[in-house]
Design an enzyme around this catalytic site. Sequence first.
Site, PDB file in Angstrom:
ATOM      1  N   ASP A  14       0.847  -1.189  -0.175  1.00 49.17           N
ATOM      2  CA  ASP A  14      -0.131   0.095  -0.087  1.00 49.17           C
ATOM      3  C   ASP A  14       1.096   1.209   0.188  1.00 49.17           C
ATOM      4  O   ASP A  14       1.703   1.492   0.837  1.00 49.17           O
ATOM      5  CB  ASP A  14      -0.844  -0.093   1.179  1.00 49.17           C
ATOM      6  CG  ASP A  14      -1.941  -1.226   1.225  1.00 49.17           C
ATOM      7  OD1 ASP A  14      -2.187  -1.607   0.186  1.00 49.17           O
ATOM      8  OD2 ASP A  14      -2.423  -1.371   2.408  1.00 49.17           O
ATOM      9  N   GLY A  41      -2.306  -6.175   2.025  1.00 51.83           N
ATOM     10  CA  GLY A  41      -3.168  -7.248   1.553  1.00 51.83           C
ATOM     11  C   GLY A  41      -3.742  -8.060   2.840  1.00 51.83           C
ATOM     12  O   GLY A  41      -3.277  -8.288   3.909  1.00 51.83           O
ATOM     13  N   PHE A  67      -5.941   0.461  -7.752  1.00 50.82           N
ATOM     14  CA  PHE A  67      -5.453  -0.636  -7.340  1.00 50.82           C
ATOM     15  C   PHE A  67      -5.046  -1.601  -8.471  1.00 50.82           C
ATOM     16  O   PHE A  67      -5.703  -1.726  -9.498  1.00 50.82           O
ATOM     17  CB  PHE A  67      -6.503  -1.311  -6.506  1.00 50.82           C
ATOM     18  CG  PHE A  67      -6.076  -2.810  -6.238  1.00 50.82           C
ATOM     19  CD1 PHE A  67      -5.183  -2.868  -5.038  1.00 50.82           C
ATOM     20  CD2 PHE A  67      -6.487  -4.112  -6.906  1.00 50.82           C
ATOM     21  CE1 PHE A  67      -4.748  -4.294  -4.731  1.00 50.82           C
ATOM     22  CE2 PHE A  67      -6.139  -5.204  -6.217  1.00 50.82           C
ATOM     23  CZ  PHE A  67      -5.308  -5.234  -5.174  1.00 50.82           C
ATOM     24  N   GLN A 103     -13.691  -7.214  -0.542  1.00 47.18           N
ATOM     25  CA  GLN A 103     -13.795  -6.580  -1.453  1.00 47.18           C
ATOM     26  C   GLN A 103     -13.885  -7.336  -2.956  1.00 47.18           C
ATOM     27  O   GLN A 103     -14.019  -6.758  -4.010  1.00 47.18           O
ATOM     28  CB  GLN A 103     -12.358  -5.712  -1.856  1.00 47.18           C
ATOM     29  CG  GLN A 103     -11.903  -4.809  -0.579  1.00 47.18           C
ATOM     30  CD  GLN A 103     -11.032  -5.520   0.434  1.00 47.18           C
ATOM     31  OE1 GLN A 103     -11.491  -6.688   0.784  1.00 47.18           O
ATOM     32  NE2 GLN A 103     -10.042  -4.786   0.811  1.00 47.18           N
ATOM     33  N   THR A 122     -19.929  -7.605  11.095  1.00 51.72           N
ATOM     34  CA  THR A 122     -19.270  -6.629  11.595  1.00 51.72           C
ATOM     35  C   THR A 122     -19.710  -5.287  11.340  1.00 51.72           C
ATOM     36  O   THR A 122     -20.217  -5.052  10.175  1.00 51.72           O
ATOM     37  CB  THR A 122     -17.717  -6.465  11.462  1.00 51.72           C
ATOM     38  OG1 THR A 122     -17.732  -6.283  10.041  1.00 51.72           O
ATOM     39  CG2 THR A 122     -16.987  -7.815  11.888  1.00 51.72           C
ATOM     40  N   GLY A 145     -18.423  -2.048  12.545  1.00 50.29           N
ATOM     41  CA  GLY A 145     -17.709  -0.854  13.169  1.00 50.29           C
ATOM     42  C   GLY A 145     -18.022  -0.807  14.629  1.00 50.29           C
ATOM     43  O   GLY A 145     -17.720  -1.700  15.546  1.00 50.29           O
ATOM     44  N   GLY A 163     -20.133  -2.577  17.021  1.00 49.74           N
ATOM     45  CA  GLY A 163     -19.800  -4.179  17.424  1.00 49.74           C
ATOM     46  C   GLY A 163     -20.100  -5.076  15.982  1.00 49.74           C
ATOM     47  O   GLY A 163     -20.081  -4.770  14.990  1.00 49.74           O
ATOM     48  N   GLY A 165     -10.466  -4.728   9.580  1.00 50.62           N
ATOM     49  CA  GLY A 165     -11.156  -6.128   9.416  1.00 50.62           C
ATOM     50  C   GLY A 165     -10.462  -7.233   9.401  1.00 50.62           C
ATOM     51  O   GLY A 165     -10.688  -8.246   9.850  1.00 50.62           O
ATOM     52  N   ASP A 166      -9.217  -7.019   8.887  1.00 49.01           N
ATOM     53  CA  ASP A 166      -8.291  -8.416   8.928  1.00 49.01           C
ATOM     54  C   ASP A 166      -7.818  -8.559  10.492  1.00 49.01           C
ATOM     55  O   ASP A 166      -7.335  -9.624  10.462  1.00 49.01           O
ATOM     56  CB  ASP A 166      -7.042  -7.834   7.980  1.00 49.01           C
ATOM     57  CG  ASP A 166      -7.567  -7.555   6.572  1.00 49.01           C
ATOM     58  OD1 ASP A 166      -8.475  -8.069   6.026  1.00 49.01           O
ATOM     59  OD2 ASP A 166      -6.891  -6.747   6.081  1.00 49.01           O
TER      60      ASP A 166
END
Length: 311
Positions: free
Chosen positions: A12, A48, A116, A168, A219, A221, A224, A251-252
């Site tokens: 990134d 990633g 991307f 994504q 999820t 944010g 919760g 999220g990862d």
Amino acid sequence: MSVLICGSVAYDTIMVFQDQFKKHILPEQIHILNVSFLVPEMRREFGGCAGNIAYALKKIGGSPLIMAAVGEDAGPYRARLAALGIPDTHVREVVGAFTAQAFITTDLDDNQITAFHPGAMGYSHLNHVEDARGVSLGIVGPDGRDGMLQHAQGFYEAGIPFVFDPGQAMPLFSGEEFLQFLEWASWCTLNDYEAHLLCERTGLSLEEIASRVEGLVVTRGGDGSTVYSGGAVSRVPAVPARELADPTGCGDAYRGGLLYGLGEGWSLEKSCRLASVMGAFKIEVRGPQNYAPSLEEIAARYAAAYGEALF
């Protein structure tokens, strides 16, 4: 036993424009858009989904094994994995390709323009789940389309439980293909937007989707997570963050905690509580792999948030 993490490995490149995009992008001239932004501040992060999830899982004490495709420029990323003690046995180098890369320009209002380049990620189907040994659990995260389908089927045929995490990659699949993923998967994880999209694509409600897997996690944010398991629905509160520095990779980090709990045989709810702790640590720092809590700090944060011991 290892957790096989199938997904993207990427760089990134993040640039900061010291102004507002809206001052330079004129709506009446959008049909002839030709703008240039001076970005004196730039940093390059290791990212990633597979790399980020593996990083989080390793921080808790898990044994991640990444399965991904990278390009000829992956040397620095391989060196990082080695330094972290994460094997790159199933990180395949594709000759003539670049590692997947995101080029992100952010303005002072936190608006982003991102380009991307998938690069070697499109060759993820060259990797095969059956080539990995000593795997007890897996996850299929955002990756090349053919690779995601192949890896999900590979886990299913090998009898290895896995999490389906489309992320994504949601636009890549039809409703019928999503139903196939749900038939193969043991668990499914989505954010709120992805959950709505999956319902739209499949024509199923969240309850109906949950009935097709052992557990479904949505999820939301700061609100919760909603956990569907065994016909019941429960809420897992978010862990309060001390600072909101950067949501990239949260999220990862969450999925790293989730995988650790599932690998330990914990309930889905407890696994999601640990996942929320990891997400909180991540959001407090910039970059997807720059938070570094000790196991003691993770356990203390868990106990403070949920009133019970982690271990």
